[in-house]
Design an enzyme around this catalytic site. Sequence first.
Site, mmCIF file in Angstrom:
data_model
loop_
_atom_site.group_PDB
_atom_site.id
_atom_site.type_symbol
_atom_site.label_atom_id
_atom_site.label_comp_id
_atom_site.label_asym_id
_atom_site.label_seq_id
_atom_site.Cartn_x
_atom_site.Cartn_y
_atom_site.Cartn_z
ATOM 1 C CG ASP A 176 0.020 7.831 0.225
ATOM 2 O OD1 ASP A 176 1.158 7.453 0.097
ATOM 3 O OD2 ASP A 176 -1.127 7.502 0.460
ATOM 4 C CG HIS A 177 5.823 7.209 2.132
ATOM 5 N ND1 HIS A 177 5.082 6.433 3.086
ATOM 6 C CD2 HIS A 177 7.062 6.377 1.827
ATOM 7 C CE1 HIS A 177 5.519 5.023 2.945
ATOM 8 N NE2 HIS A 177 6.800 4.951 2.293
ATOM 9 C CG HIS A 239 1.173 3.403 1.063
ATOM 10 N ND1 HIS A 239 1.017 4.994 1.190
ATOM 11 C CD2 HIS A 239 1.730 2.994 1.778
ATOM 12 C CE1 HIS A 239 1.614 5.047 2.439
ATOM 13 N NE2 HIS A 239 2.209 3.982 2.933
HETATM 14 C C1 BG6 Z 1 4.120 2.484 5.622
HETATM 15 C C2 BG6 Z 1 3.333 1.247 6.360
HETATM 16 O O1 BG6 Z 1 3.077 3.536 5.428
HETATM 17 O O2 BG6 Z 1 4.626 2.169 4.383
HETATM 18 C C3 BG6 Z 1 4.346 0.249 6.388
HETATM 19 O O3 BG6 Z 1 2.748 1.689 7.465
HETATM 20 C C4 BG6 Z 1 5.161 -0.011 4.968
HETATM 21 O O4 BG6 Z 1 3.892 -1.030 6.977
HETATM 22 C C5 BG6 Z 1 5.655 1.130 4.450
HETATM 23 O O5 BG6 Z 1 6.239 -0.780 5.597
HETATM 24 C C6 BG6 Z 1 6.139 0.909 3.173
HETATM 25 O O6 BG6 Z 1 6.798 2.020 2.468
HETATM 26 P P1 BG6 Z 1 8.185 1.740 1.669
HETATM 27 O O7 BG6 Z 1 8.412 3.306 1.222
HETATM 28 O O8 BG6 Z 1 9.215 1.159 2.226
HETATM 29 O O9 BG6 Z 1 7.778 1.093 0.354
#
Ligand code: BG6
Length: 483
Positions: A176-177, A239
């Site tokens: 989960d980044h 997230h």
């Molecule tokens: C991804 C989603 O996991 O996270 C996207 O699938 C979203 O829809 C993105 O735009 C948001 O990531 P960050 O790091 O740009 O906030």
Amino acid sequence: MVSRVIPVDPFDLVIFGGTGDLARRKILPGLFRRFCAGQMEDNSRIIGAARSEHETAEFRQMVADAIAEFDPKSGTKDQLAAFLERLEYVQVDALGSDGWQELAALMDEKRVRAFYFSVAPSLFGALAERLHSYGIADSETRIVVEKPFGKDLASAQALNASLAEHFDESQIYRIDHYLGKETVQNLMAVRFGNMLFEPLWNSQYIDHIQITVAETVGVDGRGEYYDRSGAMRDMVQNHLMQLLCLTAMEPPAKFDPDAVRDEKLKVIRALNPVPLEDVVRGQYLGDGDKPGYLENAGDPDSKTESFIALRVEVSNWRWAATPFYLRTGKRLRARSSEIAVVFKETPHSIFGEEAGRHRNVLTIRLQPNEGMDLFVTIKEPGPGGMRLVDVPLDMTFAEALGPEAEEVPDAYERLIMDVIRGNQTLFMRGDEVEAAWAWADPLIASWENRGDKPVPYDTGSTGPEEALALMHREGRRWREIRA
Ligand code: BG6
């Protein structure tokens, strides 16, 4: 401040889907940055694996192009040339037998072996099975899987079961980044590294908590995928849930993978079911030449939400009576993500009615301008009596920590290095993912069963009006969404 880059052990990292979008945008440029930072030993290798036919030279050129497009500022020409030397390519058929012998022959006995499944989840089981049957994986091998990890509890359980047939939980790294973002880890440092906050971190002192992940982008180009998902599955179940867990969890006994993940799991299991009156779903309207959600989705009757706001209760001793308000959406006013901890008012104001009502707020900004603000109430300077004003004690990390803070690895780089180190703390455990779906499923089913259609909102707004009402009805209000 001197940054400490500790090289990781030599590794072979195989990226299935190595020519795909995520590999080009995030994984390969991220690995290049770690290479430039001196974190990769010279004999580590990155092996792109995909269905298409390419020579290694072509793959290297593709990676060079991706770095030029997505991270043109990193590294020198010489560093790029040295990095490209580390790359190999193998054509592999995930569902057949082509390429697997070649891949097996490429593996080096003496290195950490990691396999990044940057492919559709429907291929996870087949890849796991072949890594095993071709003798490529051993008990030390790690596999990395991307979201979406299922679309509901049943599909997540099936994925977990197919991976568990060949790999132990300690070998599976579910990304989960958001957990790789610098401020998210700082949230733990602030909570558990300071005496100041923890004694106040409960419903006795905290009125409510707001978690906002606002984006300006729409779903252009990925409307078809997104329309099967929506903001609840795409952002909240993973997230925002992770942010909620780290904010709400009890202090783990130590900062180790299972201790942290046990505490997060307890939070998810303590979530009350959410009634539909505590949820607002929206769809963005078009603006000039920017298409609206329904056009992006390619379905004029789509009932999928590009925005969601919800009121969530964590039903335990610490949080009973302190609601968590979550919201996330596309095409909003600004790209801005933060956690705001809103404290209660003082029990009695010695300054009288005219001094107004004041609350301390701690905001943890994920992006942009990573940092924290603690709003404290002080006397407004100058004559005119005792007027109070709330001012931020601003701690923008880039300012407080100097240029080093701007060089922190991005989420993917950090997480991949954690895989090589064998540290699972910032990865989701199988039971966590399943518990999050078990909470999300009935809510999704309840609006699907009723056939609810999301309400429209303007591009560039803060979401539908109804989302404001969600807080107003309880005498609270959302914080501004601003960059
Ligand atoms: C991804 C989603 O996991 O996270 C996207 O699938 C979203 O829809 C993105 O735009 C948001 O990531 P960050 O790091 O740009 O906030």
